[in-house]
Design a protein around this motif. Structure first.
Motif, PDB file in Angstrom:
ATOM      1  N   ARG A 255       0.880  -1.179   0.000  1.00  0.00           N
ATOM      2  CA  ARG A 255       0.000   0.000   0.000  1.00  0.00           C
ATOM      3  C   ARG A 255       0.915   1.227   0.000  1.00  0.00           C
ATOM      4  N   HIS A 256       0.810   2.025  -1.063  1.00  0.00           N
ATOM      5  CA  HIS A 256       1.629   3.228  -1.152  1.00  0.00           C
ATOM      6  C   HIS A 256       0.869   4.419  -0.586  1.00  0.00           C
TER       7      HIS A 256
ATOM      8  N   PHE B 224       0.901  -3.664  -6.038  1.00  0.00           N
ATOM      9  CA  PHE B 224       0.296  -2.583  -5.267  1.00  0.00           C
ATOM     10  C   PHE B 224      -1.173  -2.890  -5.049  1.00  0.00           C
TER      11      PHE B 224
ATOM     12  N   PRO C 164      -4.919  -1.198  -3.545  1.00  0.00           N
ATOM     13  CA  PRO C 164      -5.548   0.047  -3.105  1.00  0.00           C
ATOM     14  C   PRO C 164      -5.941   0.014  -1.632  1.00  0.00           C
TER      15      PRO C 164
END
Lengths: 180, 455
Positions: free
Chosen positions: A47-48, A78, A80
């Motif tokens: 999670r960025h 990745f 969300p």
């Protein structure tokens, strides 16, 4: 009209080039595969969170997914949702206005959580160090497991960093934190 | 700079670009590069009625404590959380009233790998009735950090106003510093700056077009354009030592000459892009399912674009023909002639068409400039003088303006206006012309910077 379009697509075109740095990518792939499989035997989801960046790091982070680096081939992807994530990846300074959001994202993640600070700003505030609008790097609000320096770090460096985390992870027990 | 009475200040005609304050004055910048000011009275000045002035007046209030008298929008811009523990309650977001109207909150953390910002949609079913963007999450105090530093030192901050437009912001900052100190950079530096700026434009236009297609579920274009961005970034690294060419532009010139082999790398990347572009354009135009998502989506009507004096491809896709490279214009573009593509539709598809046309122009530019690269020095040391100056550069998303006041070699005051500041209100409007599911396409098609306005 339709036939013209169809006919055009029957003619095959030569495959477009899609390799930039063969050697580096091959080496990375080998190391990642070795480290990842041994211990984890599964994929890691990232999670960025941009906590106050200039968007340079996001550009390069996105580039890790392009067809030259193709991050997913290593089992890294990745996500969300922080609920699905194993890694919290922070870019940018710890901006005062993002403090609550970053903490909430961290709290929403299932333990254990690995925290990576990507880019000079996330490492220690970078050029923005000392600004009253920020609290510093990511380590000023969270415990950080790994830093990837660079302004911004190149995609290969970011992948290299993720690999380092997997390798450390291979020998040491995964850090377990008491949830707040 | 023209000093105006408060009546003249309010009545000043022209296309508004930016507004800011310092200790004594409120400044307003109009096209093409006209700077006017009025005296602050008890820390206040008369609000301007220009559509685009809202964010600037909110920013001036948050960062300098100056009030715009008569301003209708007094929401905070960058000061969200004033309490000492870093938390604050959410503001109220107003909705149009009616049956079945509800709100959807998005952000500040977004699903994709992008910057933070909060969007509050008011919906009836899927139809977007209103969008309110709450920005300021990327606020880092950039302007305050620039004050008190020399232009050379401060260039590092200008390069990090918006990372995707680092070269353009570097150039605008250098232009402002050079205007303030009365120096002209060597010709070779001017050419190298323009080459870097066009490479940056190519990389961003390409990857954004691809990302829009990707958001519409068409990953082939995304993959190909992302590959081209990659080759362009690697070429930039080969030529200038950095993939985004950060910190290469400095007041007085450029930080380094083009590296050995760099020219070949750039030409190879250009050739690859040029030879694949017609095919990619055809795919973009041919696929009905893709066009269906893009045509008529996220419309910015020409009147609205004009009211906000929106620049960049967003303005040009809505009938505005501004391009800072032409007006006010700066070296070396006058030598190469510039076609400014203009469309009237103002939808996502039109913005993509403008960007495709600009890609072709930029490829031509870079080749022309590489062949005509003058053989002079690349940098001169800026003198330690005093003065003030306005600088502009056309970033890929539109004009970026920098204003500097330098006192004996130190920056006393600064303001930076990214093109995004006038584009965010257009994003808010364009969202209401489509359904919620189209918002990612609309947002990406305008690609306003968060960091660029949060300063």
């Amino acid at each position: 009209m339709v036939w013209k379009t169809l006919a055009r697509h029957f003619i095959s075109h030569p495959a477009p080039p899609c390799k930039a740095n063969d050697a580096a990518v091959a080496a990375l792939r080998q190391r990642l595969a070795a480290a990842g499989h041994k211990k984890l035997g599964r994929s890691l989801a990232i999670r960025h969170v941009a906590a106050g960046s200039c968007n340079g790091c996001e550009l390069e982070l996105r580039a890790t997914q392009n067809l030259v680096y193709d991050l997913t081939q290593y089992g890294l992807s990745f996500t969300p949702s922080p609920r699905h994530a194993d890694i919290l990846l922070i870019t940018g300074v710890a901006g005062g206005n993002m403090l609550t959001a970053v903490r909430q994202a961290r709290e929403a993640m299932p333990e254990p959580v690995l925290v990576i600070a990507v880019g000079d700003c996330a490492v220690d505030g970078g050029v923005f160090k000392g600004s009253p609008a920020i609290t510093g790097g990511a380590d000023s609000i969270l415990q950080v497991d790994l830093v990837v320096a660079g302004c911004p770090p190149a995609p290969a460096q970011i992948i290299e960093g993720l690999l380092a985390l997997l390798e450390v992870n291979d020998t040491a027990p995964r850090p377990v934190r008491v949830p707040r | 700079m023209k000093l105006l009475s408060s009546e003249d200040w309010q009545a000043y005609p022209g296309k508004f670009i930016a507004l800011w304050t310092d200790a004594h004055y409120a400044y307003a910048l109009y096209q093409p590069a006209e700077l006017v000011a009025t005296l602050l009275v008890n820390g206040a000045y008369p609000a301007l009625s220009h559509k685009g002035a809202g964010w600037f007046q909110r920013l001036a209030h948050d960062s300098n404590g100056h009030t715009a008298i008569g301003a209708t929008d007094t929401r905070p811009a960058i000061e969200h959380f004033r309490s000492s523990d870093g938390t604050a309650s959410w503001p109220e977001f107003s909705s149009p009233s009616g049956e079945g109207i509800h709100q959807v909150a998005v952000g500040p953390i977004h699903a994709a790998i992008i910057e933070p910002g909060h969007f509050r949609f008011s919906l009836r079913g899927e139809e977007v009735l209103k969008l309110e963007a709450r920005l300021g999450y990327s606020h880092k105090g950039t302007l305050a950090l620039i004050r008190g530093k020399s232009p050379r030192l401060a260039a590092r901050f200008a390069a990090r106003v918006s990372g995707d437009a680092t070269v353009a912001h570097g150039i605008a900052f250098a232009h402002a510093a050079e205007a303030a100190l009365g120096v002209t950079p060597p010709e070779r530096a001017v050419y190298l700056r323009a080459i870097m700026a066009e490479l940056e434009r190519l990389a961003n236009h390409g990857s954004d077009i691809g990302a829009i297609a990707g958001d519409a579920g068409f990953s082939f274009l995304d993959a190909r354009f992302a590959w081209h961005r990659e080759t362009l970034c690697e070429a930039a690294k080969a030529a200038f030592g950095h993939r985004l060419m950060m910190d290469m532009v400095i007041p007085g010139g450029v930080a380094g000459d083009i590296l050995l082999g760099g020219m070949a790398a750039i030409l190879a990347a250009l050739l690859a892009l040029e030879s694949e572009l017609p095919g990619l354009t055809r795919v973009f135009e041919d696929y009905a399912s893709l066009q269906d998502r893009l045509v008529g989506t996220g419309i910015v009507p020409p009147q609205l674009a004009q009211a906000y004096a929106a620049g960049g491809f967003t303005g040009r896709a809505s009938g505005q023909n501004h391009d800072a490279r032409v007006s006010p214009g700066y070296a070396p573009y006058e030598h190469f002639g510039l076609e400014v593509p203009v469309e009237q539709d103002g939808d996502v598809a039109a913005r993509i068409r403008i960007r495709l046309a600009e890609i072709i122009e930029s490829i031509r530019f870079i080749r022309d400039m590489l062949t005509n690269l003058p053989d002079t020095a690349i940098v001169i040391a800026p003198p330690s003088g005093s003065g003030s100056g306005v600088g502009v550069a056309e970033s890929f998303r539109g004009p970026v303006w920098h204003w500097l006041r330098i006192e004996s070699g130190t920056i006393a005051d600064v303001f930076i206006a990214d093109a995004s500041t006038l584009q965010w209100p257009l994003v808010e409007f364009a969202a209401t012309t489509a359904i919620l599911a189209d918002f990612p396409l609309i947002n990406k098609s305008i690609n306003a910077s968060y960091s660029g306005v949060d300063l």
